[in-house]
Design a protein around this motif. Structure first.
Motif, PDB file in Angstrom:
ATOM      1  N   ASN A 121       1.226  38.599  87.106  1.00  0.00           N
ATOM      2  CA  ASN A 121       0.825  39.751  86.284  1.00  0.00           C
ATOM      3  C   ASN A 121       1.799  40.915  86.448  1.00  0.00           C
ATOM      4  OD1 ASN A 121      -1.393  38.349  85.381  1.00  0.00           O
ATOM      5  ND2 ASN A 121      -2.821  39.349  86.772  1.00  0.00           N
ATOM      6  N   THR A 122       2.215  41.175  87.668  1.00  0.00           N
ATOM      7  CA  THR A 122       3.131  42.288  87.924  1.00  0.00           C
ATOM      8  C   THR A 122       4.476  42.034  87.270  1.00  0.00           C
ATOM      9  OG1 THR A 122       2.008  42.729  90.011  1.00  0.00           O
ATOM     10  CG2 THR A 122       4.192  43.680  89.727  1.00  0.00           C
ATOM     11  N   GLU A 123       4.999  40.812  87.412  1.00  0.00           N
ATOM     12  CA  GLU A 123       6.293  40.506  86.792  1.00  0.00           C
ATOM     13  C   GLU A 123       6.199  40.538  85.275  1.00  0.00           C
ATOM     14  OE1 GLU A 123       7.702  36.916  88.684  1.00  0.00           O
ATOM     15  OE2 GLU A 123       8.781  38.126  90.174  1.00  0.00           O
ATOM     16  N   SER A 124       5.032  40.194  84.739  1.00  0.00           N
ATOM     17  CA  SER A 124       4.828  40.303  83.297  1.00  0.00           C
ATOM     18  C   SER A 124       4.902  41.758  82.848  1.00  0.00           C
ATOM     19  CB  SER A 124       3.471  39.702  82.922  1.00  0.00           C
ATOM     20  OG  SER A 124       3.171  39.936  81.578  1.00  0.00           O
ATOM     21  N   LYS A 125       4.273  42.647  83.617  1.00  0.00           N
ATOM     22  CA  LYS A 125       4.329  44.069  83.297  1.00  0.00           C
ATOM     23  C   LYS A 125       5.757  44.599  83.402  1.00  0.00           C
ATOM     24  CE  LYS A 125      -0.321  45.096  84.915  1.00  0.00           C
ATOM     25  NZ  LYS A 125      -1.126  45.794  85.927  1.00  0.00           N
ATOM     26  N   VAL A 126       6.490  44.130  84.411  1.00  0.00           N
ATOM     27  CA  VAL A 126       7.877  44.563  84.575  1.00  0.00           C
ATOM     28  C   VAL A 126       8.698  44.146  83.356  1.00  0.00           C
ATOM     29  CG1 VAL A 126       9.989  44.202  85.902  1.00  0.00           C
ATOM     30  CG2 VAL A 126       7.847  44.610  87.089  1.00  0.00           C
ATOM     31  N   ARG A 127       8.531  42.908  82.912  1.00  0.00           N
ATOM     32  CA  ARG A 127       9.298  42.434  81.752  1.00  0.00           C
ATOM     33  C   ARG A 127       8.964  43.240  80.499  1.00  0.00           C
ATOM     34  NH1 ARG A 127       7.594  37.514  83.672  1.00  0.00           N
ATOM     35  NH2 ARG A 127       9.063  36.708  85.203  1.00  0.00           N
TER      36      ARG A 127
END
Length: 155
Positions: A121-127
């Motif tokens: 979820n965090t990496e999705s938000k970063v992208r």
């Protein structure tokens, strides 16, 4: 606003009171406020921390409840004008920092499925944020990866 990665509704919060000018008791000069903002940035404070410090401590002992009302500019605008802004936007940097911490945790605890999902979820938000900032605050060819994030966070 709804949550990004759950089915729940968002939590409602209070709004700032509508105001056109700073309160009478906060009569600090706009130039002094800008100087203090730049000084705090040089000490290593992020824009959100600068706003809280000005709210709590003020410039000459007088608190500044809202920098934008007092100066007509946001904290980030003041920092950009004085070339004291950071290389990456604050929200993106904080999410990258969290992703690096989660990745290291998941590496040492491979059975922690809850944090694996949190990492996704965090990496999705970063992208998503990288796509938003690309070309404006980031280079047009910037790509997120763990190695890039690790390098940025370790600097």
């Amino acid at each position: 606003m709804a949550r990004m990665h759950t089915r729940r509704r968002g939590s409602s919060g209070s709004d700032k009171p509508a105001a056109d000018e700073p309160p009478e008791w906060s009569d600090v000069d706009a130039d002094q406020i800008e100087d203090r903002v730049v000084e705090l940035a040089e000490q290593g404070y992020e824009p959100s921390q600068i706003g809280m410090k000005l709210r709590d401590e003020g410039v000459t002992g007088t608190p500044i409840p809202d920098v934008k009302l007092a100066t007509g500019k946001k904290v980030t605008e003041i920092l950009e004008e004085n070339d004291a802004d950071s290389e990456f936007p604050e929200d993106l940097y904080n999410l990258m920092e969290r992703a690096v911490r989660l990745r290291e945790h998941v590496r040492s605890n491979p059975q922690d499925y809850q944090n694996k999902r949190a990492l996704q979820n965090t990496e999705s938000k970063v992208r998503r944020l990288v796509d938003y900032y690309r070309g404006d605050a980031l280079e047009p060819d910037f790509k997120y990866s763990y190695d890039v994030a690790k390098q940025i966070v370790d600097e």
